[in-house]
Write a protein that holds these residues in place. Sequence first.
Motif, PDB file in Angstrom:
ATOM      1  N   ARG A   1       0.570  -9.347  -7.017  1.00 30.45           N
ATOM      2  CA  ARG A   1       1.644  -8.256  -7.701  1.00 30.45           C
ATOM      3  C   ARG A   1       2.122  -8.137  -7.293  1.00 30.45           C
ATOM      4  NH1 ARG A   1      -1.764  -4.389 -11.032  1.00 30.45           N
ATOM      5  NH2 ARG A   1      -2.551  -5.526 -12.551  1.00 30.45           N
ATOM      6  N   LYS A   2       3.481  -7.583  -7.554  1.00 31.71           N
ATOM      7  CA  LYS A   2       4.566  -6.890  -7.129  1.00 31.71           C
ATOM      8  C   LYS A   2       4.664  -6.353  -7.138  1.00 31.71           C
ATOM      9  CE  LYS A   2       9.010 -10.256  -8.659  1.00 31.71           C
ATOM     10  NZ  LYS A   2       9.910 -10.155  -9.322  1.00 31.71           N
ATOM     11  N   ALA A   3       4.912  -5.116  -6.005  1.00 26.39           N
ATOM     12  CA  ALA A   3       5.144  -3.576  -5.583  1.00 26.39           C
ATOM     13  C   ALA A   3       5.869  -3.026  -6.687  1.00 26.39           C
ATOM     14  CB  ALA A   3       4.606  -3.244  -4.804  1.00 26.39           C
ATOM     15  N   HIS A   4       6.073  -1.904  -7.365  1.00 21.40           N
ATOM     16  CA  HIS A   4       7.373  -1.346  -7.743  1.00 21.40           C
ATOM     17  C   HIS A   4       7.289   0.260  -7.129  1.00 21.40           C
ATOM     18  CE1 HIS A   4       9.300  -5.417  -9.396  1.00 21.40           C
ATOM     19  NE2 HIS A   4       7.737  -5.108 -10.223  1.00 21.40           N
ATOM     20  N   VAL A   5       9.152   0.366  -6.336  1.00 21.57           N
ATOM     21  CA  VAL A   5       9.046   1.624  -6.339  1.00 21.57           C
ATOM     22  C   VAL A   5       9.043   2.678  -7.123  1.00 21.57           C
ATOM     23  CG1 VAL A   5      11.059   2.704  -4.763  1.00 21.57           C
ATOM     24  CG2 VAL A   5      10.295   0.437  -3.884  1.00 21.57           C
ATOM     25  N   ALA A   6       8.297   3.416  -7.241  1.00 27.00           N
ATOM     26  CA  ALA A   6       9.159   4.515  -8.358  1.00 27.00           C
ATOM     27  C   ALA A   6      10.110   5.100  -8.774  1.00 27.00           C
ATOM     28  CB  ALA A   6       8.316   5.869  -7.782  1.00 27.00           C
ATOM     29  N   ALA A   7      10.442   5.023  -9.622  1.00 26.02           N
ATOM     30  CA  ALA A   7      12.059   5.376 -10.253  1.00 26.02           C
ATOM     31  C   ALA A   7      12.918   6.752  -9.308  1.00 26.02           C
ATOM     32  CB  ALA A   7      12.269   5.784 -10.948  1.00 26.02           C
TER      33      ALA A   7
ATOM     34  N   ASP B   1       0.544  -0.920   0.146  1.00 27.72           N
ATOM     35  CA  ASP B   1       0.140  -0.036  -0.187  1.00 27.72           C
ATOM     36  C   ASP B   1       0.926   0.990   0.052  1.00 27.72           C
ATOM     37  OD1 ASP B   1      -1.988  -1.866   0.236  1.00 27.72           O
ATOM     38  OD2 ASP B   1      -2.520  -1.577   1.995  1.00 27.72           O
ATOM     39  N   ALA B   2       2.077   1.206   0.707  1.00 29.10           N
ATOM     40  CA  ALA B   2       2.792   2.263   0.446  1.00 29.10           C
ATOM     41  C   ALA B   2       3.437   2.716  -0.591  1.00 29.10           C
ATOM     42  CB  ALA B   2       3.242   2.606   2.386  1.00 29.10           C
ATOM     43  N   VAL B   3       4.149   1.671  -1.251  1.00 29.06           N
ATOM     44  CA  VAL B   3       4.655   1.906  -2.007  1.00 29.06           C
ATOM     45  C   VAL B   3       3.293   2.400  -3.353  1.00 29.06           C
ATOM     46  CG1 VAL B   3       5.436   0.786  -4.175  1.00 29.06           C
ATOM     47  CG2 VAL B   3       6.055  -0.107  -1.625  1.00 29.06           C
ATOM     48  N   ALA B   4       2.445   1.763  -3.066  1.00 28.06           N
ATOM     49  CA  ALA B   4       1.822   2.859  -4.279  1.00 28.06           C
ATOM     50  C   ALA B   4       1.148   4.309  -4.315  1.00 28.06           C
ATOM     51  CB  ALA B   4       0.125   1.451  -3.917  1.00 28.06           C
ATOM     52  N   LEU B   5       1.046   4.460  -2.669  1.00 28.25           N
ATOM     53  CA  LEU B   5       0.295   5.504  -2.043  1.00 28.25           C
ATOM     54  C   LEU B   5       1.939   6.680  -2.333  1.00 28.25           C
ATOM     55  CD1 LEU B   5      -1.755   7.850  -1.494  1.00 28.25           C
ATOM     56  CD2 LEU B   5      -0.813   6.881   1.042  1.00 28.25           C
ATOM     57  N   ALA B   6       2.913   5.970  -2.367  1.00 29.09           N
ATOM     58  CA  ALA B   6       4.337   7.438  -2.942  1.00 29.09           C
ATOM     59  C   ALA B   6       4.454   6.873  -4.495  1.00 29.09           C
ATOM     60  CB  ALA B   6       5.460   6.640  -1.975  1.00 29.09           C
ATOM     61  N   SER B   7       3.674   6.298  -5.015  1.00 30.49           N
ATOM     62  CA  SER B   7       4.281   6.667  -6.574  1.00 30.49           C
ATOM     63  C   SER B   7       3.215   7.352  -6.326  1.00 30.49           C
ATOM     64  CB  SER B   7       4.112   5.176  -7.211  1.00 30.49           C
ATOM     65  OG  SER B   7       4.972   3.883  -6.658  1.00 30.49           O
ATOM     66  N   ARG B   8       1.910   6.781  -6.632  1.00 31.07           N
ATOM     67  CA  ARG B   8       0.759   7.613  -6.640  1.00 31.07           C
ATOM     68  C   ARG B   8       0.874   9.668  -6.501  1.00 31.07           C
ATOM     69  NH1 ARG B   8      -2.538   5.185 -10.889  1.00 31.07           N
ATOM     70  NH2 ARG B   8      -2.393   3.209 -10.526  1.00 31.07           N
ATOM     71  N   LEU B   9       1.264   8.985  -5.207  1.00 28.92           N
ATOM     72  CA  LEU B   9       1.014  10.820  -4.690  1.00 28.92           C
ATOM     73  C   LEU B   9       2.178  11.874  -4.575  1.00 28.92           C
ATOM     74  CD1 LEU B   9      -1.704  11.871  -3.451  1.00 28.92           C
ATOM     75  CD2 LEU B   9      -1.646   9.819  -4.368  1.00 28.92           C
ATOM     76  N   ALA B  10       3.633  11.350  -5.242  1.00 31.61           N
ATOM     77  CA  ALA B  10       4.504  12.268  -4.513  1.00 31.61           C
ATOM     78  C   ALA B  10       4.220  13.548  -5.350  1.00 31.61           C
ATOM     79  CB  ALA B  10       6.194  11.247  -4.779  1.00 31.61           C
ATOM     80  N   ALA B  11       3.609  13.356  -6.820  1.00 31.88           N
ATOM     81  CA  ALA B  11       4.075  14.372  -7.542  1.00 31.88           C
ATOM     82  C   ALA B  11       3.497  15.533  -7.428  1.00 31.88           C
ATOM     83  CB  ALA B  11       4.265  13.766  -9.328  1.00 31.88           C
ATOM     84  N   PRO B  12       2.049  15.325  -7.304  1.00 36.13           N
ATOM     85  CA  PRO B  12       0.986  15.555  -6.965  1.00 36.13           C
ATOM     86  C   PRO B  12       1.026  17.140  -5.623  1.00 36.13           C
ATOM     87  CG  PRO B  12       0.322  13.829  -7.596  1.00 36.13           C
ATOM     88  CD  PRO B  12       2.002  13.930  -7.414  1.00 36.13           C
TER      89      PRO B  12
END
Length: 451
Positions: free
Chosen positions: A399-405, A311-322
């Motif tokens: 499904r594997k969670a992948h960290v944002a680049a 969950d943390a990986v998904a949230l950080a990936s989608r919300l960091a830029a906004p």
Amino acid sequence: MASELQTDCCVVGCGPAGAMLGLMLARQGVNVTVLEKHDDFLRDFRGDDISPATIEVLDELGLARDFLALNPKRIQAVEAHTPGGTIVLADLRRVRTSFPFFAVIPQWDFLDFVTREASREPNFRLLLGTQATELIADRNRTQGVRCRSGAAEFEVRAHLTVGADGRFSRVREHARLPLVVTAAPIDLLWFRLPKTRQAAQDAISIHLGGGHAMARIDRGSYWQVACMLTKGSAKEVEQAGITAFRDTAARCMPDLARAIAELRSWDQLSVLSVQTNRLRRWYGPGLMCIGDAAHAMSPIGGAGINLAIGDAVALASRLAAPLQRGEVPVRALAAVQRERAWQVHFMQSLQAPLTKAYLLAADSDPGRLTSFVQRAAPKLANLPGSLGLRSRVTALGLRKAHVAAAARRYPAPTVSPGDQRTVMRQASPGTSSPMTGSPGISPASSNPPEV
Ligand SMILES: Cc1cc2nc3c(=O)[nH]c(=O)nc-3n(C[C@H](O)[C@H](O)[C@H](O)COP(=O)(O)OP(=O)(O)OC[C@H]3O[C@@H](n4cnc5c(N)ncnc54)[C@H](O)[C@@H]3O)c2cc1C
């Protein structure tokens, strides 16, 4: 009322979900403040097994090598010993991953490790000993939290507030998010047994029979044992007396009979009440729940930490830029739930029948049908093909969670053994103010264990 602190993202709770979210957001340039109500991470009754999926996430963060240098115990299989024979529930050596094992390490060491790494980032702030008491809402939008630390009260204002405060989440309660209770609740008796002359075990063993379902894990110098009971029956077991419990435990795990004889009083056992649930909606304007706060997981199947970190990986990936633009689009929060919820539903829907199957297999007085099922189950469970699938799901989830680049680091920075954690403990009255961010290192304390 004291002053306020402004941040981009306020994370309530520094368990696996909150700590990892803080690290990943900070690495992506977001100002993040993580609140943890305890002064440290020294609590028992937490999941201690870090799955291959989580080690892969650490690897993408450039941290797997340093994590494994902490020397966790490596567990490669999960086995169930039933009256009808042994079932290999999972064999991680069959899974395609660089880390085919559970890394078993006290959760406080894992959290210390993650927060120490996060503290390298200038925009990461951890306030230990700080409890979120209520949400601040304005025009239907969450704007942060009110907090208490000792006698001090203050506000943390944020574009996004994240409830990562576990199964008894105050954030989700205050946000009035709708909750669904899932699997039947169970009781767990949790205790340690001394290790005598038994060889080290590289499998988690589940022992079913004699009316009890017991799981044990080799923690190096001792055995950690969990005994699963139907909800409410812990009281009956206690009333029957410690001698009766010792006898059944020894029938269930005869090779540990000598260690079981060391159980002399109920003070050596803890009763934990376990129930699983999930939110229908994990978010609202300016607010998101993740980990156990969004979906409390039973320890059965050992998926809670991995899901919380996913969950943390998904949230950080989608919300960091906004968040860097000061925005929190509700559709991005909804997308995080969409990405994660089906995996949670699936794991919870496996936990319910698995729990029932354990209790059925443990039945000491089975009727004809139950006794037939007890005999047939090992043959069915050991059918070719099914072990590979079970092993993969146990190791890597669905499904594997992948960290944002932007959050990845390679090569891994080296952690020197003497490295000190640079986290802040919320200042107590008379010391420096948390509003100025003056750090004080958290003292080691020994909180009573909590579930
Ligand atoms: C006995 C037991 C054994 C388990 N075994 C396993 C296992 O082997 N493997 C596995 O994967 N999972 C296991 N689980 C489940 C696993 O522990 C959880 O799924 C996982 O810890 C969830 O992580 P989280 O970060 O969402 O929440 P938590 O780990 O619960 O962390 C929440 C944090 O928030 C803090 N907090 C709470 N309220 C506030 C507040 N108001 N203000 C500030 N801070 C607050 C808490 O102190 C805590 O540190 C087990 C659970 C139990 C009960």
